[in-house]
Design a protein around this motif. Structure first.
Motif, PDB file in Angstrom:
ATOM      1  N   TYR A   1      48.922  39.691  32.588  1.00 34.03           N
ATOM      2  CA  TYR A   1      50.137  39.886  31.806  1.00 34.03           C
ATOM      3  C   TYR A   1      50.524  38.569  31.084  1.00 34.03           C
ATOM      4  O   TYR A   1      51.103  38.585  29.935  1.00 34.03           O
ATOM      5  N   ILE A   2      50.929  37.485  32.247  1.00 35.35           N
ATOM      6  CA  ILE A   2      51.484  36.081  31.535  1.00 35.35           C
ATOM      7  C   ILE A   2      50.730  35.643  30.391  1.00 35.35           C
ATOM      8  O   ILE A   2      51.449  35.235  29.548  1.00 35.35           O
ATOM      9  N   ASN A   3      49.240  35.402  30.556  1.00 38.79           N
ATOM     10  CA  ASN A   3      48.532  35.083  29.570  1.00 38.79           C
ATOM     11  C   ASN A   3      48.611  35.800  28.329  1.00 38.79           C
ATOM     12  O   ASN A   3      48.998  35.227  27.361  1.00 38.79           O
ATOM     13  N   SER A   4      48.603  37.053  28.249  1.00 39.99           N
ATOM     14  CA  SER A   4      48.786  37.858  27.050  1.00 39.99           C
ATOM     15  C   SER A   4      50.178  37.744  26.385  1.00 39.99           C
ATOM     16  O   SER A   4      50.238  37.547  25.303  1.00 39.99           O
ATOM     17  N   ILE A   5      51.225  37.856  27.279  1.00 35.55           N
ATOM     18  CA  ILE A   5      52.664  37.392  26.745  1.00 35.55           C
ATOM     19  C   ILE A   5      52.778  36.108  26.173  1.00 35.55           C
ATOM     20  O   ILE A   5      53.308  36.157  24.860  1.00 35.55           O
ATOM     21  N   GLN A   6      52.256  35.180  26.672  1.00 33.19           N
ATOM     22  CA  GLN A   6      52.357  33.896  26.273  1.00 33.19           C
ATOM     23  C   GLN A   6      51.541  33.591  24.780  1.00 33.19           C
ATOM     24  O   GLN A   6      51.960  32.762  23.930  1.00 33.19           O
ATOM     25  N   ALA A   7      50.327  34.115  24.864  1.00 30.26           N
ATOM     26  CA  ALA A   7      49.414  34.257  23.818  1.00 30.26           C
ATOM     27  C   ALA A   7      50.114  34.793  22.470  1.00 30.26           C
ATOM     28  O   ALA A   7      50.008  34.156  21.448  1.00 30.26           O
TER      29      ALA A   7
END
Length: 286
Positions: free
Chosen positions: A89-95
């Protein structure tokens, strides 16, 4: 929802301090109760120091030597374990936000999430897991005790689900976005009440979470979202509405003490962001 099995995860966006705290009752004076969670979160966002509320008790919250985050390498791992799922989730949100800032001619700064258990030492002071997930502007970190996701169901009455977790994480990163845009830490607005600056700040973060949800598949990390996923996020947003929490904890509703907005307001804010998919649809606090 599911992750793209071949997507590469970056666990470096997470610090794992689980198991490094001093334990419950280790001098933390933050009161229990769901209403306190909301008040403390508002206090943090508007420049307060948790040490003022907790007595400044120290916390031994260093890295976790037995962290399982090293195993979070692909979307397939995110489909299997909770820790890797949150990393995804964190990776997707920040991407998403990195691309959005770049497209707008600005530069996004990644923020790490700190996994902790019981107690954490933060730039906002010493925090116990009683305060719930929060973003700390001084150190630009998101703090998360994974036990909160169980609390969402057992104490807040949410139905739960994977995308309810995603909503919580995306909401906190919404505060990071606000921080980067200079929308946090205003000193002139009211911090409680149905029309307060605090409520407006929280609703914008909910809206930003919805914007990411609209664009989540496009980041390449998440392969699909269903109507049921969005429904679980909306349910979680409503479950942490001030009116529902007040009714549950004190038996009556007092809009003058709201810090995050009503169930209806929070549902509507997330829905607005999700339906538009554009940050410009999210009203700024004033």
């Amino acid at each position: 929802m599911s992750f793209n099995p071949g997507a590469g995860l970056d666990p470096g966006q997470v610090q794992d301090r689980r198991g490094g705290g001093v334990g419950r009752g280790g001098g933390i004076a933050v009161g229990g109760g769901l209403g306190t969670i909301l008040l403390v979160a508002a206090y943090l966002l508007f420049g307060g120091n948790l040490g003022d509320l907790t007595g400044g008790a120290p916390a031994n919250s260093g890295p976790n030597p037995s962290s399982d985050l090293a195993s979070c390498k692909t979307g397939a791992d995110a489909n299997q374990t909770e820790s890797c799922r949150i990393v995804g989730y964190i990776n997707s949100i920040q991407a998403y936000w990195s691309k959005e800032f770049t497209d707008s001619g600005e530069q996004y700064q990644n923020a790490q999430t700190v996994f902790y258990s019981d107690v954490a030492s933060t730039g906002c002071g010493t925090a116990s897991s009683q305060v719930g997930p929060f973003y700390c502007p001084p150190d630009k970190l998101v703090y998360l005790d994974l036990g909160f996701f169980d609390q969402l169901q057992t104490q807040f009455g949410a139905k739960g689900g994977r995308f309810a977790e995603a909503y919580v994480v995306a909401h906190e990163y919404g505060h990071h976005v606000q921080d980067l845009l200079g929308l946090l830490g205003s000193s002139g607005g009211n911090q409680t009440g149905a029309g307060s600056e605090s409520v407006q700040t929280e609703l914008q973060a909910d809206c930003f979470a919805g914007v990411w949800a609209n664009n989540a598949v496009g980041t390449g990390f998440i392969s699909q979202l269903t109507d049921a996923d969005i429904a679980s996020a909306l349910d979680a947003a409503a479950a942490v509405g001030d009116d529902r929490i007040q009714q549950k904890t004190q038996g009556y509703v007092n809009p003058d003490s709201w810090t995050h907005g009503s169930a209806e307001q929070r549902d509507n804010a997330f829905r607005t962001g999700y339906q538009s998919g554009k940050p410009t649809s999210c009203d700024a606090p004033s």
